[in-house]
Write a protein that holds these residues in place. Structure first.
Motif, PDB file in Angstrom:
ATOM      1  N   THR A 164      11.404   4.643  -1.610  1.00  0.00           N
ATOM      2  CA  THR A 164      10.938   3.916  -0.435  1.00  0.00           C
ATOM      3  C   THR A 164       9.763   4.703   0.154  1.00  0.00           C
ATOM      4  N   GLY A 165       8.594   4.479  -0.418  1.00  0.00           N
ATOM      5  CA  GLY A 165       7.396   5.215  -0.031  1.00  0.00           C
ATOM      6  C   GLY A 165       7.354   6.585  -0.692  1.00  0.00           C
ATOM      7  N   GLY A 166       6.162   7.174  -0.634  1.00  0.00           N
ATOM      8  CA  GLY A 166       6.032   8.561  -1.082  1.00  0.00           C
ATOM      9  C   GLY A 166       6.917   9.448  -0.220  1.00  0.00           C
ATOM     10  N   SER A 167       7.167   9.016   1.002  1.00  0.00           N
ATOM     11  CA  SER A 167       7.993   9.792   1.929  1.00  0.00           C
ATOM     12  C   SER A 167       9.373  10.076   1.333  1.00  0.00           C
ATOM     13  N   GLU A 168       9.983   9.043   0.775  1.00  0.00           N
ATOM     14  CA  GLU A 168      11.323   9.252   0.213  1.00  0.00           C
ATOM     15  C   GLU A 168      11.238  10.098  -1.069  1.00  0.00           C
ATOM     16  N   ASN A 172       3.930  15.890   7.822  1.00  0.00           N
ATOM     17  CA  ASN A 172       5.333  15.522   7.625  1.00  0.00           C
ATOM     18  C   ASN A 172       6.058  16.418   6.618  1.00  0.00           C
ATOM     19  N   TYR A 173       5.314  17.263   5.859  1.00  0.00           N
ATOM     20  CA  TYR A 173       6.007  18.230   4.994  1.00  0.00           C
ATOM     21  C   TYR A 173       6.923  19.113   5.847  1.00  0.00           C
ATOM     22  N   ASN A 174       6.451  19.420   7.062  1.00  0.00           N
ATOM     23  CA  ASN A 174       7.288  20.214   7.972  1.00  0.00           C
ATOM     24  C   ASN A 174       8.578  19.483   8.298  1.00  0.00           C
ATOM     25  N   GLY A 210      -6.560  16.133  -0.780  1.00  0.00           N
ATOM     26  CA  GLY A 210      -5.815  16.608   0.386  1.00  0.00           C
ATOM     27  C   GLY A 210      -5.895  15.743   1.627  1.00  0.00           C
ATOM     28  N   ASN A 211      -4.765  15.521   2.201  1.00  0.00           N
ATOM     29  CA  ASN A 211      -4.646  15.069   3.579  1.00  0.00           C
ATOM     30  C   ASN A 211      -4.116  16.300   4.304  1.00  0.00           C
ATOM     31  N   PRO A 212      -4.808  16.882   5.251  1.00  0.00           N
ATOM     32  CA  PRO A 212      -5.930  16.352   6.031  1.00  0.00           C
ATOM     33  C   PRO A 212      -7.311  16.851   5.611  1.00  0.00           C
ATOM     34  N   VAL A 264      -0.781  10.925  -3.734  1.00  0.00           N
ATOM     35  CA  VAL A 264      -0.836   9.537  -3.248  1.00  0.00           C
ATOM     36  C   VAL A 264      -2.278   9.028  -3.056  1.00  0.00           C
ATOM     37  N   TYR A 265      -3.249   9.967  -3.042  1.00  0.00           N
ATOM     38  CA  TYR A 265      -4.655   9.544  -2.881  1.00  0.00           C
ATOM     39  C   TYR A 265      -5.431   9.647  -4.191  1.00  0.00           C
ATOM     40  N   ARG A 266      -4.719   9.631  -5.337  1.00  0.00           N
ATOM     41  CA  ARG A 266      -5.347   9.841  -6.655  1.00  0.00           C
ATOM     42  C   ARG A 266      -6.648   9.040  -6.830  1.00  0.00           C
ATOM     43  N   ASP A 319       4.238  10.010  -5.477  1.00  0.00           N
ATOM     44  CA  ASP A 319       3.193   8.993  -5.526  1.00  0.00           C
ATOM     45  C   ASP A 319       3.561   7.809  -4.619  1.00  0.00           C
ATOM     46  N   SER A 320       2.615   6.907  -4.441  1.00  0.00           N
ATOM     47  CA  SER A 320       2.839   5.808  -3.496  1.00  0.00           C
ATOM     48  C   SER A 320       1.850   4.682  -3.716  1.00  0.00           C
ATOM     49  N   VAL A 321       2.268   3.466  -3.391  1.00  0.00           N
ATOM     50  CA  VAL A 321       1.320   2.339  -3.416  1.00  0.00           C
ATOM     51  C   VAL A 321       0.628   2.177  -2.063  1.00  0.00           C
ATOM     52  N   SER A 322       1.087   2.922  -1.059  1.00  0.00           N
ATOM     53  CA  SER A 322       0.626   2.698   0.317  1.00  0.00           C
ATOM     54  C   SER A 322      -0.883   2.672   0.451  1.00  0.00           C
ATOM     55  N   LYS A 323      -1.537   3.710  -0.060  1.00  0.00           N
ATOM     56  CA  LYS A 323      -2.986   3.831   0.127  1.00  0.00           C
ATOM     57  C   LYS A 323      -3.725   3.179  -1.032  1.00  0.00           C
ATOM     58  N   ARG A 324      -3.156   3.306  -2.243  1.00  0.00           N
ATOM     59  CA  ARG A 324      -3.842   2.782  -3.439  1.00  0.00           C
ATOM     60  C   ARG A 324      -4.204   1.319  -3.277  1.00  0.00           C
ATOM     61  N   ALA A 331       4.635  -1.885   2.530  1.00  0.00           N
ATOM     62  CA  ALA A 331       5.551  -2.249   1.426  1.00  0.00           C
ATOM     63  C   ALA A 331       6.684  -1.235   1.336  1.00  0.00           C
ATOM     64  N   ARG A 332       6.351   0.023   1.607  1.00  0.00           N
ATOM     65  CA  ARG A 332       7.293   1.145   1.524  1.00  0.00           C
ATOM     66  C   ARG A 332       7.771   1.369   0.081  1.00  0.00           C
ATOM     67  N   ILE A 333       6.808   1.454  -0.814  1.00  0.00           N
ATOM     68  CA  ILE A 333       7.135   1.769  -2.210  1.00  0.00           C
ATOM     69  C   ILE A 333       6.339   2.981  -2.683  1.00  0.00           C
TER      70      ILE A 333
HETATM   71  C1  LIG Z   1      -0.330  13.089   1.785  1.00  0.00           C
HETATM   72  C2  LIG Z   1       0.652  12.022   2.044  1.00  0.00           C
HETATM   73  N1  LIG Z   1       1.800  12.020   1.358  1.00  0.00           N
HETATM   74  C3  LIG Z   1       2.735  11.084   1.559  1.00  0.00           C
HETATM   75  C4  LIG Z   1       2.543  10.091   2.476  1.00  0.00           C
HETATM   76  C5  LIG Z   1       3.635   9.105   2.667  1.00  0.00           C
HETATM   77  O1  LIG Z   1       3.223   7.837   2.431  1.00  0.00           O
HETATM   78  P1  LIG Z   1       4.193   6.611   2.166  1.00  0.00           P
HETATM   79  O2  LIG Z   1       5.572   7.005   2.548  1.00  0.00           O
HETATM   80  O3  LIG Z   1       3.635   5.500   2.970  1.00  0.00           O
HETATM   81  O4  LIG Z   1       4.078   6.354   0.710  1.00  0.00           O
HETATM   82  C6  LIG Z   1       1.358  10.034   3.218  1.00  0.00           C
HETATM   83  C7  LIG Z   1       1.129   9.008   4.235  1.00  0.00           C
HETATM   84  O5  LIG Z   1       0.192   9.017   4.984  1.00  0.00           O
HETATM   85  C8  LIG Z   1       0.388  11.027   2.990  1.00  0.00           C
HETATM   86  O6  LIG Z   1      -0.768  11.051   3.657  1.00  0.00           O
END
Ligand SMILES: Cc1ncc(COP(=O)(O)O)c(C=O)c1O
Length: 400
Positions: free
Chosen positions: A96-100, A125-127, A173-175, A204-206, A232-237, A243-245
């Motif tokens: 459920t997102g890259g987050s999960e 959010n790594y923290n 990298g984010n940020p 996720v930003y490949r 990985d994630s579809v969020s940004k791609r 969608a949360r995938i």
């Molecule tokens: C670097 C990075 N990783 C992971 C995520 C998590 O994204 P998501 O859960 O929407 O896939 C984000 C979202 O902004 C991100 O910037």
């Protein structure tokens, strides 16, 4: 009164979202707030993805398999192959997102009090994920002077202890907007092999690599079969954050087996969203070419405009859609709140993310903000102008 957990109490607030109440208050007072703080792209989601949900004929919205639908994972392996990453469906767990995927990764490789080394500044959010897993983030600082390139590998060496389980990078990298080179990935590969650690890459930003640069994935590096895990994630791609995938990808079957147990505990990733994500794989290359061109132009404009402001320093973002800007102030938290509460320029203000929350080292990033360039060029230009005007009156009225 029963008490909340220590873990809950120490869970960090998101530096990206914590100023939301101030922005909401400004908006209620009729102020236009331009958001430079959040990575929500304004790009349209591919029509094929939306149509897959619109036109489906499902009669029961069932759970899917815990690891995600077989068909989607098969096709996703095809997507990776096109990116020169050769994996099978059984190397992928849909999340459920890259987050999960981050949460599953931490849960699968780390125990309480274990340590994970992360170059800072990093995705804040790594923290949060580390706190939830009871894990300690050990930062290695990267600097604006070197454009946030990988710190010397000796700095990683110095931080390795018997509790170290992994190195985590975000690429691009984010940020920071920094894109690690093949040589940097090779250095990381060597150190994780030498110390028998995991190498986790948030990719996720490949797709967002600019100026002809090529993203190099840790899964393209030979010899990391047991070490490498990507998030990985579809969020940004595909600009489909809602969608949360996402997914976790590794050739290490022990990790897959372990992560699958976490996946089973939450039953399944969302069914509709998997359909949309599967269909999104049909997105034509021209979509990505256009999006990349648009972000390149936004980046160019942002950098050019920021560089005109006295006392502002920025790196040279090469990927993703963020940059860190150093401002002539001493407390970006205060500045960001002041922008929302007190500063107006022609009825508008900007919302930025103070960068301290992207560092684990106390005191770092206090004069920095993160800017996301996910707005059209017109709005970006206005936003930077507001920032310029704000810095003039802030330095005069709030003396540092
Ligand atoms: C670097 C990075 N990783 C992971 C995520 C998590 O994204 P998501 O859960 O929407 O896939 C984000 C979202 O902004 C991100 O910037």
């Amino acid at each position: 009164m029963p008490k909340v957990s220590h873990k809950g109490a120490t869970m960090p607030q998101s530096p990206i979202r914590k100023l939301v109440p101030f922005a909401e208050a400004a908006k209620k007072n009729g102020v236009e707030v331009i958001h430079l703080n959040i990575g929500q792209p304004d790009i349209k989601t591919p029509k094929v993805a939306l149509d897959a949900v619109r036109n489906n004929t499902l009669e029961v919205l069932e759970y899917s398999r815990s690891e995600g639908s077989e068909e989607y994972r098969q096709k996703l392996a095809g997507y990776y192959a096109k990116n020169d990453i050769h994996v099978n469906a059984h190397d992928i767990i849909i999340t459920t997102g890259g987050s999960e995927a981050l949460a599953f990764t931490m849960g699968s490789i780390m125990d309480t009090d274990d340590e994970i080394i992360v170059p800072e500044p990093f995705y804040a959010n790594y923290n949060g994920f580390a706190t939830a897993a009871g894990v300690k983030v050990v930062p290695v600082t990267s600097y604006i002077d070197s454009n946030f390139a990988l710190p010397p590998i000796e700095e990683f060496e110095k931080r390795i202890t018997p509790k170290t389980k992994a190195i985590l990078i975000c690429n691009p990298g984010n940020p920071t907007g920094y894109l690690y080179t093949k040589e940097e990935i090779k250095k990381l590969a060597a150190i994780v092999k030498r110390h028998d650690l995991f190498l986790v890459a948030d990719e996720v930003y490949r797709e967002f690599a600019y100026d002809g640069r090529q993203h190099y994935s840790i899964l393209q590096e030979e010899g990391l079969e047991q070490h490498a895990i990507i998030v990985d994630s579809v969020s940004k791609r595909y600009s489909m954050c809602g969608a949360r995938i996402g997914c976790l990808v590794t050739r290490n079957q022990e990790i897959i087996k372990t992560a699958l147990k976490f996946a089973q505990a939450r039953l399944s990733p969302p069914t509709f969203a998997q359909m949309a994500s599967e269909a999104a794989l049909e997105t034509p290359q021209s979509y990505f070419d256009d999006v990349k061109e648009e972000y390149t132009q936004r980046r160019n404009l942002l950098v050019a405009e920021l560089e005109k402001i006295e006392g502002v320093r920025i790196g040279n973002p090469q990927g993703a859609f963020y940059c860190i800007a150093e401002l002539p102030i001493d407390d970006a938290d205060h500045f960001a709140q002041w922008l929302l509460e007190d500063f107006r320029f022609e009825g508008e203000t900007v919302m930025v993310a103070p960068a301290a929350g992207f560092y684990a080292t106390e005191g770092l990033g206090k004069n920095q903000i993160r800017i996301a360039y996910v707005l059209d060029r017109e709005s970006l230009k206005r936003a930077v102008n507001i920032l310029k005007e704000a810095l003039k009156s802030y330095t005069h009225s709030e003396a540092i």
